[in-house]
Design a protein around this motif. Structure first.
Motif, PDB file in Angstrom:
ATOM      1  N   ASN A  97      -6.187   0.907  -4.160  1.00 59.77           N
ATOM      2  CA  ASN A  97      -7.073  -0.184  -3.747  1.00 59.77           C
ATOM      3  C   ASN A  97      -6.294  -1.479  -3.606  1.00 59.77           C
ATOM      4  O   ASN A  97      -5.848  -2.073  -4.581  1.00 59.77           O
ATOM      5  CB  ASN A  97      -8.215  -0.383  -4.749  1.00 59.77           C
TER       6      ASN A  97
ATOM      7  N   THR B  12       0.833  -1.204   0.000  1.00 60.62           N
ATOM      8  CA  THR B  12       0.000   0.000   0.000  1.00 60.62           C
ATOM      9  C   THR B  12       0.866   1.252   0.000  1.00 60.62           C
ATOM     10  O   THR B  12       0.681   2.164  -0.817  1.00 60.62           O
ATOM     11  CB  THR B  12      -0.924   0.019   1.228  1.00 60.62           C
TER      12      THR B  12
ATOM     13  N   SER C  99      -6.630   5.214   0.758  1.00 60.10           N
ATOM     14  CA  SER C  99      -6.219   3.820   0.723  1.00 60.10           C
ATOM     15  C   SER C  99      -7.398   2.942   1.135  1.00 60.10           C
ATOM     16  O   SER C  99      -7.904   3.064   2.251  1.00 60.10           O
ATOM     17  CB  SER C  99      -5.029   3.592   1.663  1.00 60.10           C
ATOM     18  N   ILE C 100      -7.823   2.059   0.246  1.00 67.47           N
ATOM     19  CA  ILE C 100      -8.911   1.135   0.553  1.00 67.47           C
ATOM     20  C   ILE C 100      -8.308  -0.140   1.109  1.00 67.47           C
ATOM     21  O   ILE C 100      -7.632  -0.887   0.401  1.00 67.47           O
ATOM     22  CB  ILE C 100      -9.764   0.831  -0.685  1.00 67.47           C
TER      23      ILE C 100
ATOM     24  N   ILE D 205     -14.744  -0.417  -5.780  1.00 67.13           N
ATOM     25  CA  ILE D 205     -14.648   0.689  -6.730  1.00 67.13           C
ATOM     26  C   ILE D 205     -15.455   0.372  -7.987  1.00 67.13           C
ATOM     27  O   ILE D 205     -15.351  -0.728  -8.546  1.00 67.13           O
ATOM     28  CB  ILE D 205     -13.184   0.952  -7.124  1.00 67.13           C
TER      29      ILE D 205
ATOM     30  N   LEU E  14      -3.977   0.209  -8.476  1.00 65.66           N
ATOM     31  CA  LEU E  14      -4.880  -0.909  -8.225  1.00 65.66           C
ATOM     32  C   LEU E  14      -4.099  -2.215  -8.128  1.00 65.66           C
ATOM     33  O   LEU E  14      -3.325  -2.550  -9.028  1.00 65.66           O
ATOM     34  CB  LEU E  14      -5.916  -1.021  -9.350  1.00 65.66           C
TER      35      LEU E  14
ATOM     36  N   GLU F 218     -15.151   0.722 -11.384  1.00 67.03           N
ATOM     37  CA  GLU F 218     -13.950   0.998 -12.167  1.00 67.03           C
ATOM     38  C   GLU F 218     -14.220   1.811 -13.432  1.00 67.03           C
ATOM     39  O   GLU F 218     -13.351   2.558 -13.884  1.00 67.03           O
ATOM     40  CB  GLU F 218     -13.227  -0.301 -12.502  1.00 67.03           C
TER      41      GLU F 218
END
Length: 320
Positions: A235, A108, A206-207, A242, A261, A244
């Motif tokens: 992500n 991340t 940040s997911i 999301i 991603l 997309e």
């Protein structure tokens, strides 16, 4: 001897544990992911199934495995398994949480740094065109120190992302359905904000959340309109969080600054258009793709089979 079927090739430490406990096993040896048909054929006599989170274990698969006692999912997620139906059939389902936390958090932060400093874009340019030489205003990026990171999902991985981001002098805020306690927030140095505030004020989002019925397409066209025009989204959670197509359009229209991603809405397929965008980084779901993490995950799935085979309770059961 018990029959164990491995629906993917796993670290040697996994099979070493099975051998040590004299468990009979067979392994899918094909290229790519196992097909549903081949999986059905191979689980017919299996008592234990180890499967990757990329492989769907639905009602049809479970019905073809009348002897199955345990499905050990090689991954922290388990959306690929019909856990409720497995429970109806008396089949225990486990996952491998915690051990991939550091690896995913590192990825991340790595993606965030790569976006900010245009590392992937620069690498591509050097391989194709080279560069004319150092110049004061050439190929400028941004430092992440002093920027605001918004973490969506402050579970184990989200917390580790927050720690690493704080160490890099970022301001960290977070949102999830339930706020952490004050001592937890203070120990992590994070601030709880509403989802709308996080979206509107974060330089990076940040997911790090698991997929639920509530967060499908949580990041959609309306949300991207609320983000800063130079903000970036990362992500490493689950792809369907999301929308997309809306993300692609927001990037194309310069409504947001960039995206990285590691997971995809229609994984392993990538939404058309992303591959040609310079402000997008695409990685092949490598969040926990380290020797250390995968060995630890393999030990969990093998140990759980040993436990159940010896009449004990498995650890990390997701359908109690």
């Amino acid at each position: 001897m018990s029959q164990v079927y491995l629906a993917a090739q796993l670290p040697t430490k996994t099979t070493a544990i099975l051998k040590e406990h004299q468990l009979n096993y067979s392994v899918y040896g094909g290229d790519g992911l196992i097909s549903q048909q081949e999986l059905m054929e191979n689980v017919a006599d299996a008592q234990y199934l180890i499967t990757a989170l990329s492989t769907k274990v639905d009602k049809e698969i479970i019905d073809h495995a009348p002897k199955l006692k345990l499905i050990a999912n090689f991954g922290a997620g388990f959306n690929n398994i019909d856990t409720d139906y497995a429970k109806e059939k008396g089949i225990v389902v486990t996952n491998t949480p915690l051990v991939s936390t550091n690896s995913v958090a590192e990825v991340t932060v790595g993606l965030m740094l790569a976006l900010s400093h245009r590392v992937v874009e620069g690498d591509a340019q050097m391989r194709k065109e080279g560069f004319p030489g150092w110049a004061p205003l050439y190929f400028l990026g941004h430092e992440i120190a002093g920027k605001t990171l918004g973490v969506v999902g402050l579970g184990n991985i989200g917390q580790e992302v927050a720690r690493k981001a704080s160490a890099l002098s970022m301001n960290v805020q977070y949102w999830q359905p339930h706020q952490k306690s004050d001592p937890e927030e203070r120990s992590l140095g994070v601030k709880y904000v509403s989802f709308d505030q996080l979206v509107a004020t974060s330089d990076f989002i940040s997911i790090n959340a698991p997929q639920t019925s509530a967060n499908y397409h949580q990041f959609n066209q309306d949300v991207f309109h609320q983000m800063k025009t130079d903000a970036a989204i990362i992500n490493v959670g689950r792809g369907p969080i999301i929308d997309e197509v809306s993300l692609r359009d927001a990037l194309k229209n310069k409504e947001i600054g960039g995206a990285a991603l590691d997971v995809y809405e229609h994984e392993p397929k990538v939404t058309p258009g992303f591959q040609t965008m310079k402000n997008v980084i695409l990685t092949p779901h490598i969040g926990n793709a380290t020797v250390e993490a995968r060995d630890a995950m393999g030990k969990i799935v093998a140990d759980n089979i040993v436990l159940v085979n010896e009449g004990q309770k498995a650890k990390y059961v997701v359908n109690p």
